[in-house]
Write a protein that holds these residues in place. Structure first.
Motif, PDB file in Angstrom:
ATOM      1  N   LEU A  45       0.868  -1.055   0.074  1.00 17.93           N
ATOM      2  CA  LEU A  45       0.004   0.111  -0.004  1.00 17.93           C
ATOM      3  C   LEU A  45       1.149   1.149   0.037  1.00 17.93           C
ATOM      4  CD1 LEU A  45      -2.886  -0.926   2.593  1.00 17.93           C
ATOM      5  CD2 LEU A  45      -3.019  -0.750  -0.060  1.00 17.93           C
ATOM      6  N   LEU A  46       2.106   1.005   0.357  1.00 16.67           N
ATOM      7  CA  LEU A  46       3.230   2.304   0.407  1.00 16.67           C
ATOM      8  C   LEU A  46       2.966   2.639  -0.860  1.00 16.67           C
ATOM      9  CD1 LEU A  46       5.938   1.308   2.891  1.00 16.67           C
ATOM     10  CD2 LEU A  46       3.618   2.764   3.450  1.00 16.67           C
ATOM     11  N   THR A  47       3.299   1.696  -1.993  1.00 19.79           N
ATOM     12  CA  THR A  47       3.323   2.046  -3.219  1.00 19.79           C
ATOM     13  C   THR A  47       2.228   2.319  -4.059  1.00 19.79           C
ATOM     14  OG1 THR A  47       5.208   0.509  -3.418  1.00 19.79           O
ATOM     15  CG2 THR A  47       4.456   0.828  -5.531  1.00 19.79           C
ATOM     16  N   TYR A  48       1.001   1.573  -3.908  1.00 19.12           N
ATOM     17  CA  TYR A  48       0.100   1.511  -4.871  1.00 19.12           C
ATOM     18  C   TYR A  48      -1.333   2.045  -4.119  1.00 19.12           C
ATOM     19  CZ  TYR A  48       2.328  -0.850  -8.429  1.00 19.12           C
ATOM     20  OH  TYR A  48       3.516  -1.103  -9.440  1.00 19.12           O
ATOM     21  N   THR A 103      -5.033   2.749  -6.832  1.00 17.79           N
ATOM     22  CA  THR A 103      -4.033   2.209  -7.630  1.00 17.79           C
ATOM     23  C   THR A 103      -3.764   2.749  -8.989  1.00 17.79           C
ATOM     24  OG1 THR A 103      -4.323   0.153  -6.245  1.00 17.79           O
ATOM     25  CG2 THR A 103      -3.228  -0.081  -8.328  1.00 17.79           C
ATOM     26  N   ALA A 104      -5.082   2.819  -9.776  1.00 23.86           N
ATOM     27  CA  ALA A 104      -4.805   3.317 -11.029  1.00 23.86           C
ATOM     28  C   ALA A 104      -4.261   4.758 -10.820  1.00 23.86           C
ATOM     29  CB  ALA A 104      -6.289   3.431 -11.518  1.00 23.86           C
ATOM     30  N   SER A 105      -4.441   5.573 -10.144  1.00 21.98           N
ATOM     31  CA  SER A 105      -3.669   6.779 -10.020  1.00 21.98           C
ATOM     32  C   SER A 105      -2.174   6.697  -9.729  1.00 21.98           C
ATOM     33  CB  SER A 105      -4.466   7.658  -8.756  1.00 21.98           C
ATOM     34  OG  SER A 105      -3.922   9.050  -8.896  1.00 21.98           O
ATOM     35  N   ASN A 106      -1.900   5.930  -8.780  1.00 22.03           N
ATOM     36  CA  ASN A 106      -0.692   5.631  -8.733  1.00 22.03           C
ATOM     37  C   ASN A 106       0.360   5.043  -9.530  1.00 22.03           C
ATOM     38  OD1 ASN A 106       0.126   6.749  -5.869  1.00 22.03           O
ATOM     39  ND2 ASN A 106      -1.351   5.070  -5.162  1.00 22.03           N
ATOM     40  N   ARG A 107      -0.405   4.100 -10.401  1.00 20.93           N
ATOM     41  CA  ARG A 107       0.110   3.463 -11.487  1.00 20.93           C
ATOM     42  C   ARG A 107       0.393   4.741 -12.578  1.00 20.93           C
ATOM     43  NH1 ARG A 107       1.537  -1.594 -11.939  1.00 20.93           N
ATOM     44  NH2 ARG A 107       0.584  -2.951 -10.617  1.00 20.93           N
ATOM     45  N   LYS A 108      -0.386   5.617 -12.735  1.00 20.02           N
ATOM     46  CA  LYS A 108      -0.325   6.713 -13.773  1.00 20.02           C
ATOM     47  C   LYS A 108       0.773   7.379 -13.398  1.00 20.02           C
ATOM     48  CE  LYS A 108      -2.300   8.348 -17.589  1.00 20.02           C
ATOM     49  NZ  LYS A 108      -2.225   7.538 -18.747  1.00 20.02           N
ATOM     50  N   SER A 109       1.247   7.789 -12.117  1.00 22.96           N
ATOM     51  CA  SER A 109       2.050   8.265 -11.696  1.00 22.96           C
ATOM     52  C   SER A 109       3.649   7.653 -12.041  1.00 22.96           C
ATOM     53  CB  SER A 109       2.113   8.987 -10.276  1.00 22.96           C
ATOM     54  OG  SER A 109       2.280   7.641  -9.368  1.00 22.96           O
ATOM     55  N   PHE A 110       3.635   6.455 -12.081  1.00 25.87           N
ATOM     56  CA  PHE A 110       4.813   5.817 -12.612  1.00 25.87           C
ATOM     57  C   PHE A 110       4.981   5.652 -13.766  1.00 25.87           C
ATOM     58  CE2 PHE A 110       4.322   3.514  -8.261  1.00 25.87           C
ATOM     59  CZ  PHE A 110       5.637   3.793  -7.945  1.00 25.87           C
ATOM     60  N   GLY A 111       4.019   6.228 -14.697  1.00 25.62           N
ATOM     61  CA  GLY A 111       4.149   6.248 -16.144  1.00 25.62           C
ATOM     62  C   GLY A 111       3.576   4.917 -16.672  1.00 25.62           C
ATOM     63  N   ASP A 112       2.907   4.139 -15.795  1.00 28.08           N
ATOM     64  CA  ASP A 112       2.147   2.909 -16.409  1.00 28.08           C
ATOM     65  C   ASP A 112       1.066   2.862 -17.381  1.00 28.08           C
ATOM     66  OD1 ASP A 112       3.912   1.849 -14.764  1.00 28.08           O
ATOM     67  OD2 ASP A 112       2.756   0.935 -13.348  1.00 28.08           O
TER      68      ASP A 112
END
Length: 477
Positions: free
Chosen positions: A186-189, A267-276
């Motif tokens: 959860l720290l990541t996503y 999770t979608a928001s955080n993945r977007k921030s990684f450029g996924d």
């Protein structure tokens, strides 16, 4: 008398801001901010009364030696302050950012209780550790002796990583398994980047890897490898999967489009921030931009959702909670932050159903607080005839999390669980009824705080080290 912060202005004669590169402007900001942060940290640390009974320390789950590192910070001895800070906390740079200090250390500060405003302990902790990273004081694990015993840790969240760090420092061979493509859980996503910057998590993961912790990512236990195979492969197992099953709301229309789970949204928001690549974000299914957003729930996850929606450009964001503000389980500081950012809280309101598909509206029933329940908390009661419809384009369900059915998923009927589905453990060692199998964090205690997961992970690691030593003590250097 404490030195007052002074902002320094950088001369840019004969240069307009447009002619200076973005990196130059960022460098100037970092220089200005570094000086300001140093002065503010020393000023706040100097306010600590060094009381004889440090309630800040006793109300920290890790029992961090807060008064000592505050004193050292006030004296400008930052490296010593960092050494004391990290002695009891595996991830002080993370706790300084996301711990609900208003409910823990800061809320129990003697100065706060006397009405003079708390010492900003979390901000000082963050400053100390960020300085340590910048100065190169944070070093990879380097055990003095390598040992043959191996530990398999299921879950790369804070509990699992805290155990991995402590075990690896003692020289044990540690492998962390996780179903996701990045470590951190959860720290990541789960936690938004505006609260916990993702490079902060990634650099800690990289440091653990440099120290010899092995990561087996994209590995789903029960599908890619069996639980029994892991037990045969390793001398010890630590279960640190967290709780990811979202609580459902069984009301009319709950399967309509436009209703999403909080974890999917975050999770979608955080993945977007990684450029996924995140198709559901790009199509708008998990994106609040230009929408009327309603978040249902009152915990910290709900606060993460409402504040993320504001940042994504929602036209309006409302949070429905069935009790009043005083009974809200989430951090009051987070509620205040959300209000300042434009979130509207609709207290004593609960969803009765959903209407419209697409373009979901929430049928809301108004509540009042009735008699206290068995815990002393007042139970909400429906006010008859006060229903109304709250317009919404996107509804985010943030009702909390429950454990997955691990005995079934892992084909391990012997794994003991409680009636709530959490793994049953000894409360001191965190060992289960299965020999050499431990469980830590949310999967054992239910949805809780990161700092409690860190404590559990450290305690389980110490129990394993004691067992390896024949009930002696192995120091985790």
């Amino acid at each position: 008398m404490a030195k007052q912060p002074m902002l320094k202005f950088v001369s840019v004669a004969k240069e307009t801001p447009e002619k200076r590169s973005a990196e130059e402007r960022r460098a100037d900001f970092r220089e200005i901010y570094a000086e300001y942060a140093e002065q503010k940290a020393a000023e706040q640390a100097g306010r600590c009364s060094q009381c004889g009974v440090p309630y800040c320390q006793s109300h920290c789950p890790l029992h961090n030696n807060i008064p000592d590192w505050l004193r050292l910070t006030a004296e400008g001895r930052l490296r010593e302050a960092y050494e004391i800070s990290q002695a009891t906390n595996t991830f002080p740079e993370i706790c300084g950012r996301i711990c609900p200090q208003d409910r823990l250390c800061e809320g129990n500060c003697v100065i706060e209780q006397s009405g003079h405003g708390t010492v900003t302990i979390g901000s000082v902790e963050k400053y100390i550790t960020d300085t340590a990273w910048d100065e190169g004081w944070v070093m990879p694990i380097s055990p003095t002796t390598e040992r043959a015993e191996s530990v398999g840790i299921i879950g790369a969240g804070p509990g699992g990583l805290a155990a991995a760090d402590r075990l690896r420092r003692a020289g044990l061979q540690v492998t962390v398994y996780d179903r996701y493509d990045r470590a951190g859980g959860l720290l990541t996503y789960g936690i938004p980047g505006f609260k916990l910057e993702k490079p902060v998590v990634m650099r800690r993961n990289e440091l653990l890897e440099k120290g010899g912790v092995k990561f087996e990512l994209n590995t789903d236990i029960g599908r890619d490898i069996t639980f029994e195979a892991l037990r045969e492969k390793h001398d010890f197992i630590v279960i640190a999967t967290g709780v990811y099953k979202s609580r459902e709301l069984d009301v009319a229309g709950h399967e309509a489009s436009g209703i999403v789970k909080a974890l999917d949204y975050l999770t979608a928001s955080n993945r977007k921030s990684f450029g996924d690549a995140v198709p559901d974000f790009d199509t708008g299914a998990l994106n609040a931009e230009g929408k009327k957003v309603v978040v249902i729930g009152g915990g910290d996850t709900a606060m993460d959702c409402v504040r993320s929606a504001i940042r994504q450009g929602a036209t309006s964001v409302k949070c429905l909670y069935r009790r009043d503000r005083a009974n809200m389980p989430g951090s009051q500081r987070e509620v205040q932050n959300a209000e300042e950012e434009g979130v509207e809280f609709v207290w004593l309101s609960a969803p009765k159903g959903f209407v419209g598909n697409p373009g979901t509206g929430v049928e809301v029933q108004k509540m009042r607080l009735g008699a206290p329940d068995a815990t002393g908390r007042q139970s909400p009661e429906v006010i008859e005839g006060a229903d109304y419809v709250e317009d919404a384009d996107l509804v985010i369900m943030a009702l909390g999390f429950e454990p997955e059915d691990l005995p079934t998923l892992w084909n391990c009927a012997d794994l003991p669980v409680t009636r709530w589905g959490t793994v049953k453990t000894d409360f001191r060692s965190h060992e289960t009824a299965l020999e050499n199998v431990y469980a830590v964090g949310d999967i054992a205690r239910g949805a809780s705080l990161v700092v409690w997961a860190i404590r559990d992970g450290r305690e389980a690691a110490d129990a394993i080290l004691a067992k390896v030593a024949g009930h002696g003590v192995i120091a985790a250097e």
